[in-house]
Design an enzyme around this catalytic site. Structure first.
Site: not given
Ligand code: NAD
Length: 460
Positions: A247, A213
């Site tokens: 993110c 991720e």
């Protein structure tokens, strides 16, 4: 910090326990473990808020909203659906396999390693643990050394909540590397693309599968028909929450040239209203200096920078900045910003932002504000982990949507059933009922050849 030499025995203990548990870690035991985890988190809500406040000056309400709530909802979702996720998934036979039955049996991979970043230090360490435990694994967790108070709290409460199922290893890259040298059955890494490459290289030594991720730049594109007020609210929110250290934060914005002044004004008003209650600090001096250097570089190369409020560098509080006139030569145009700076980039034709997006690494998320034509073009003509329409951040929290990147922004998926599947081996089990395949076993007589020709005609 953990002694490096304690890594192996503690992992061995997990491995030994896990082999025994593979037999007995059934639905009821997994649900009970998840219930204990939920109860432990609820019992430590104040301590969690205090730890993330110490590490990141995160407001208490925001800590509840973005660190605790998503983990609890991930657990509740897993407990509700676990029975269905664990069921064998029946697969229909094909022409060649008529007379057999088959199903995929989800099976725990074994012992998983979770390596977490600092930006949501509780959420991003715990959320993969929920999926790992739901899927019947034991798990070793390496939280971020940049948020030591939260890491220490996780180290204290997680093994208590999941005795024998979870171990926590505090420390920095050296502890990560000591862990990565172990033969885990799955590695779930959340962090930067650069460290993601190190993790994948280490995993290759044991052929350990990885979920990565990662991050990168998540652009926003406004169409001619965008609702400016709505877009500004969502964009400003994405830069207020966690001070843009997310993110999937909107990294930079493309908007039709004529729209830029109104959009800038609307973002300014929204950000100032939202930031009144205080914002999260920049995590440390190094990151504060990194953001200041991005601004200095952009200014020196001709960008206009507007600060939307005052800074308090001693508390690492940085107000948002709107930047106009940024160019490709500036570091801010290629590096993930990961902070409250927002370049606004005008375009004349939608082909321009599409070409710019396609020229860079594939984003984790792309955001579109506008109607169906804009969305259809961005969906078809660009590649990103996900596409958010008339909103920001939210694709991350949808438990029925796989969350993950593509290319430079990562591989594999998190959350809900996709998270469960990441930590499971979907083992195909195929049974013979009345397959006629033995009719085609050698020796290849005339009858076998006729049968083979018949099948060849049927499959065409
Ligand atoms: P990072 O990659 O620097 O660190 C992540 C983890 O890796 C930490 O636990 C750290 O100790 C460890 N690590 C650091 N260097 C290492 C090395 N050389 N070898 C082994 N392990 C090492 O990331 P960060 O600064 O903590 O987090 C910010 C990055 O994470 C951003 O790029 C952001 O976009 C990304 N991110 C992605 C997601 C997502 O879900 N896709 C979520 C949050 C953050």
């Amino acid at each position: 910090m953990d002694d490096l030499y304690t890594v192996s025995p503690r992992i061995s203990a997990l491995l030994a326990g896990s082999a025994a548990r593979r037999v007995g870690f059934d639905l009821a035991a997994r649900k009970a473990a998840l219930a204990r985890l939920s109860a432990t988190i609820l019992a430590h809500r104040d301590a969690i808020a205090a730890a993330v406040a110490e590490d990141l000056a995160k407001p208490a309400t925001e800590a509840d909203l973005v660190e605790v709530l998503p983990v609890l909802s991930e657990i509740a979702h897993a407990r509700r659906h676990l029975r269905a996720w664990m069921r064998p998934r029946r697969v229909m036979p094909t022409l060649m396999t008529l007379g057999t039955s088959a199903a995929l049996y989800p099976q725990p991979k074994g012992v998983a390693l979770v390596i977490a970043p600092w930006n949501f230090p509780f959420l991003l360490a715990l959320s993969p643990v929920v999926s790992a435990i739901a899927a019947g694994n034991a798990v070793a967790v390496k939280p971020s050394e940049l948020t030591p108070a939260t890491s220490a709290l996780i180290a204290r409460i997680l093994p208590q909540a999941l005795p024998g199922l979870a171990e926590v290893f505090e420390g920095g890259p050296e502890i990560s590397q000591a862990l990565l040298a172990q033969p885990f059955d799955h590695i779930f890494f959340t962090g930067s693309p650069g460290v993601g490459k190190i993790v994948m290289a280490a995993a290759a030594k044991h052929l350990t599968p990885v979920t990565l991720e990662l991050g990168g730049k998540s652009p926003v594109v406004l169409g001619e028909d965008a609702d400016i007020t709505r877009a500004a609210k969502w964009i400003a929110w994405g830069k207020v929450v966690n001070a843009g250290q997310i993110c999937v934060a909107p990294d930079h914005v493309y908007a039709p040239q004529a729209m830029l002044p109104a959009l800038g004004a609307a973002i300014r008003a929204e950000w100032q209203a939202m930031a009144k209650a205080g914002t999260t600090a920049i995590v440390n001096d190094r990151h504060y200096a990194r953001l200041t250097a991005l601004l200095a570089d952009a200014s020196a190369k001709g960008a206009q920078v507007e600060a939307l409020g005052p800074d308090r560098p001693e508390a690492r509080q940085m107000s948002a900045r709107l930047l106009t006139g940024t160019t490709a030569e500036m570091a801010i145009s290629s590096e993930e910003i990961f902070g409250p700076l927002l370049p606004l980039i005008p375009y004349r034709d939608l082909a321009e932002p599409i070409a710019a997006i396609n020229a860079g690494p594939k984003p984790l998320t792309l955001y579109a504000f506008g109607g169906t034509d804009l969305v259809a073009r961005l969906r078809a003509e660009t590649s990103s982990g996900s596409l958010g329409v008339n909103l920001t951040i939210m694709p991350f929290i949808h438990a029925n949507l796989p969350f993950g990147g593509i290319g430079n922004s990562g591989m594999g998926a998190a959350h809900g059933q996709m998270g469960f599947d990441s930590f499971s081996h979907l083992k195909p089990v195929m049974q013979n009922r009345f397959t006629l395949l033995p009719l085609m076993f050698p020796p290849y007589t005339g009858r076998v050849k006729r049968l083979k020709d018949l099948v060849l005609r049927l499959v065409r």
